[in-house]
Design a protein around this motif. Structure first.
Motif, PDB file in Angstrom:
ATOM      1  N   ASP A  99       3.667   2.725   3.703  1.00  0.00           N
ATOM      2  CA  ASP A  99       5.103   2.541   3.463  1.00  0.00           C
ATOM      3  C   ASP A  99       5.303   1.698   2.198  1.00  0.00           C
ATOM      4  O   ASP A  99       4.830   0.563   2.125  1.00  0.00           O
ATOM      5  CB  ASP A  99       5.738   1.833   4.662  1.00  0.00           C
ATOM      6  CG  ASP A  99       7.222   1.594   4.459  1.00  0.00           C
ATOM      7  OD1 ASP A  99       7.987   2.563   4.544  1.00  0.00           O
ATOM      8  OD2 ASP A  99       7.609   0.434   4.203  1.00  0.00           O
ATOM      9  N   PRO A 100       6.013   2.210   1.177  1.00  0.00           N
ATOM     10  CA  PRO A 100       6.124   1.478  -0.095  1.00  0.00           C
ATOM     11  C   PRO A 100       6.727   0.085   0.040  1.00  0.00           C
ATOM     12  O   PRO A 100       6.253  -0.870  -0.582  1.00  0.00           O
ATOM     13  CB  PRO A 100       6.996   2.391  -0.957  1.00  0.00           C
ATOM     14  CG  PRO A 100       6.779   3.753  -0.402  1.00  0.00           C
ATOM     15  CD  PRO A 100       6.617   3.559   1.077  1.00  0.00           C
ATOM     16  N   LYS A 101       7.796  -0.044   0.847  1.00  0.00           N
ATOM     17  CA  LYS A 101       8.424  -1.358   1.002  1.00  0.00           C
ATOM     18  C   LYS A 101       7.438  -2.356   1.587  1.00  0.00           C
ATOM     19  O   LYS A 101       7.276  -3.473   1.069  1.00  0.00           O
ATOM     20  CB  LYS A 101       9.666  -1.257   1.883  1.00  0.00           C
ATOM     21  CG  LYS A 101      10.260  -2.625   2.229  1.00  0.00           C
ATOM     22  CD  LYS A 101      11.393  -2.532   3.240  1.00  0.00           C
ATOM     23  CE  LYS A 101      11.812  -3.913   3.716  1.00  0.00           C
ATOM     24  NZ  LYS A 101      12.906  -3.864   4.716  1.00  0.00           N
ATOM     25  N   HIS A 102       6.776  -1.982   2.655  1.00  0.00           N
ATOM     26  CA  HIS A 102       5.873  -2.924   3.305  1.00  0.00           C
ATOM     27  C   HIS A 102       4.580  -3.118   2.519  1.00  0.00           C
ATOM     28  O   HIS A 102       3.958  -4.183   2.615  1.00  0.00           O
ATOM     29  CB  HIS A 102       5.610  -2.502   4.743  1.00  0.00           C
ATOM     30  CG  HIS A 102       6.750  -2.855   5.659  1.00  0.00           C
ATOM     31  ND1 HIS A 102       6.927  -4.129   6.142  1.00  0.00           N
ATOM     32  CD2 HIS A 102       7.792  -2.120   6.115  1.00  0.00           C
ATOM     33  CE1 HIS A 102       8.010  -4.169   6.893  1.00  0.00           C
ATOM     34  NE2 HIS A 102       8.560  -2.971   6.884  1.00  0.00           N
ATOM     35  N   LEU A 103       4.181  -2.137   1.734  1.00  0.00           N
ATOM     36  CA  LEU A 103       3.067  -2.358   0.810  1.00  0.00           C
ATOM     37  C   LEU A 103       3.453  -3.414  -0.231  1.00  0.00           C
ATOM     38  O   LEU A 103       2.652  -4.302  -0.550  1.00  0.00           O
ATOM     39  CB  LEU A 103       2.685  -1.051   0.122  1.00  0.00           C
ATOM     40  CG  LEU A 103       1.835  -0.084   0.936  1.00  0.00           C
ATOM     41  CD1 LEU A 103       1.786   1.279   0.248  1.00  0.00           C
ATOM     42  CD2 LEU A 103       0.412  -0.635   1.112  1.00  0.00           C
ATOM     43  N   ALA A 104       4.671  -3.320  -0.755  1.00  0.00           N
ATOM     44  CA  ALA A 104       5.137  -4.322  -1.723  1.00  0.00           C
ATOM     45  C   ALA A 104       5.146  -5.705  -1.095  1.00  0.00           C
ATOM     46  O   ALA A 104       4.667  -6.683  -1.680  1.00  0.00           O
ATOM     47  CB  ALA A 104       6.526  -3.956  -2.237  1.00  0.00           C
ATOM     48  N   LEU A 105       5.688  -5.799   0.135  1.00  0.00           N
ATOM     49  CA  LEU A 105       5.701  -7.083   0.826  1.00  0.00           C
ATOM     50  C   LEU A 105       4.281  -7.566   1.095  1.00  0.00           C
ATOM     51  O   LEU A 105       3.968  -8.751   0.915  1.00  0.00           O
ATOM     52  CB  LEU A 105       6.464  -6.961   2.148  1.00  0.00           C
ATOM     53  CG  LEU A 105       7.941  -6.582   2.069  1.00  0.00           C
ATOM     54  CD1 LEU A 105       8.542  -6.505   3.464  1.00  0.00           C
ATOM     55  CD2 LEU A 105       8.716  -7.569   1.210  1.00  0.00           C
ATOM     56  N   GLY A 106       3.419  -6.659   1.532  1.00  0.00           N
ATOM     57  CA  GLY A 106       2.051  -7.044   1.865  1.00  0.00           C
ATOM     58  C   GLY A 106       1.284  -7.571   0.670  1.00  0.00           C
ATOM     59  O   GLY A 106       0.582  -8.589   0.771  1.00  0.00           O
ATOM     60  N   PHE A 107       1.395  -6.911  -0.477  1.00  0.00           N
ATOM     61  CA  PHE A 107       0.674  -7.378  -1.669  1.00  0.00           C
ATOM     62  C   PHE A 107       1.273  -8.683  -2.193  1.00  0.00           C
ATOM     63  O   PHE A 107       0.542  -9.566  -2.661  1.00  0.00           O
ATOM     64  CB  PHE A 107       0.686  -6.302  -2.753  1.00  0.00           C
ATOM     65  CG  PHE A 107      -0.400  -5.281  -2.597  1.00  0.00           C
ATOM     66  CD1 PHE A 107      -1.730  -5.614  -2.834  1.00  0.00           C
ATOM     67  CD2 PHE A 107      -0.118  -3.990  -2.198  1.00  0.00           C
ATOM     68  CE1 PHE A 107      -2.746  -4.682  -2.681  1.00  0.00           C
ATOM     69  CE2 PHE A 107      -1.129  -3.048  -2.032  1.00  0.00           C
ATOM     70  CZ  PHE A 107      -2.450  -3.389  -2.270  1.00  0.00           C
ATOM     71  N   ALA A 108       2.590  -8.829  -2.117  1.00  0.00           N
ATOM     72  CA  ALA A 108       3.204 -10.102  -2.513  1.00  0.00           C
ATOM     73  C   ALA A 108       2.759 -11.214  -1.569  1.00  0.00           C
ATOM     74  O   ALA A 108       2.456 -12.334  -2.001  1.00  0.00           O
ATOM     75  CB  ALA A 108       4.725  -9.983  -2.510  1.00  0.00           C
ATOM     76  N   GLY A 109       2.712 -10.912  -0.267  1.00  0.00           N
ATOM     77  CA  GLY A 109       2.227 -11.894   0.696  1.00  0.00           C
ATOM     78  C   GLY A 109       0.786 -12.271   0.461  1.00  0.00           C
ATOM     79  O   GLY A 109       0.413 -13.453   0.568  1.00  0.00           O
TER      80      GLY A 109
END
Length: 299
Positions: free
Chosen positions: A147-157
């Motif tokens: 999921d692009p949104k949660h991938l973005a959140l995951g990598f930022a996290g």
């Protein structure tokens, strides 16, 4: 129709930072719901409680939410450490490769992603071991489902998780760049706001104080303008700005920022913000004004 009005009221309270009122409102709605909607409402209640510093209520609801998605909640310090080490080992073995999904992810996976992310963000300032464990769970699942949104959140996290270690900061920066590319694929402003907060955190870890103030102020403006319910993220951006101003010796600027923030914390009953603004670096504002009595009283 009454339920819809109550939901709008709960959302408005959460966006206004009134977690002590939003949490019970979400729980009342959850009691009248079932299935994924009930889990989501409880998750929102947990976020509201913990963002306001109401830990006893928040942790209890988080545990219930995680149980509902089939995830164990580590209770002891030893259990938290072992859970974190196990999740980090599994991430290391898997690696960071991913492929964005062509369509929406399965509802059960999305529910877990939201639950893990809330556990990480809402507990991040108070229970690091548990929070980092859930951040790693979230990233592992996001990498699997794409999921692009949660991938973005995951990598930022992940950039936030490893950014305090000097040897890993170049990797953290690469992860943040990846997060920014993924965030551009979603209309949701939240990933971009989170990325701006993490960018400020990375600069404060490097002692780049003036750059940190600029980045933290930009992150604060973005969070408040586009993501009013993102209170832990707003708190962390403010924390970066406070530390940078203190290390710059800009105590006059720091002192000038405090009165409206103190009124805001008092007005909405935000325990975390209340403590931040009266202790640590912020407390130096009263000392710089030659008011040790005031500093002691505020602390």
């Amino acid at each position: 129709r009454h339920w819809e009005w109550q939901r709008k009221l709960a959302d408005a309270l959460a966006h206004a930072g009134r977690g002590a009122e939003a949490g019970p409102a979400y729980l009342a709605l959850a009691a009248a719901s079932s299935g994924p909607e009930q889990i989501d409402l409880r998750r929102r209640a947990a976020h509201a409680f913990l963002a306001a510093g109401l830990f006893e209520q928040g942790y209890a609801v988080v545990e219930a939410v995680l149980a509902a998605v089939g995830t164990r909640y580590p209770r002891t310090p030893r259990g938290r450490l072992l859970a974190l080490l196990w999740q980090r080992a599994r991430l290391w073995a898997r690696g960071y490769r991913f492929r964005c999904a062509a369509g929406p992810v399965a509802p059960a996976d999305r529910t877990k992603l939201e639950a893990y992310w809330t556990a990480f963000v809402a507990m991040g300032n108070t229970d690091n071991l548990r929070a980092l464990g859930f951040a790693t769970r979230h990233l592992r699942l996001a990498l699997r489902v794409g999921d692009p949104k949660h991938l973005a959140l995951g990598f930022a996290g992940e950039a936030f998780v490893i950014g305090a270690e000097p040897a890993l900061r170049p990797r953290a920066r690469r992860f943040l760049d990846t997060a920014a590319e993924l965030a551009a694929r979603t209309p949701d402003p939240y990933p971009r706001a989170l990325i701006s907060v993490v960018a400020a955190f990375l600069t404060v870890m490097q002692g780049r104080w003036r750059e940190t103030v600029a980045l933290a102020d930009a992150a604060l403006a973005l969070c408040r303008r586009e993501c009013p319910g993102a209170l832990p993220e707003t708190f962390n951006a403010l924390l970066s700005a406070v530390h940078a101003l203190f290390h710059l010796g800009a105590l006059g600027d720091l002192a000038a920022r405090l009165p409206p923030l103190l009124r805001e914390a008092d007005d909405r009953g935000d325990v975390l913000l209340y403590v931040l603004l009266r202790t640590g670096c912020c407390n130096a504002a009263w000392l710089a004004a030659d008011d040790p009595g005031g500093a002691r009283a505020e602390a």
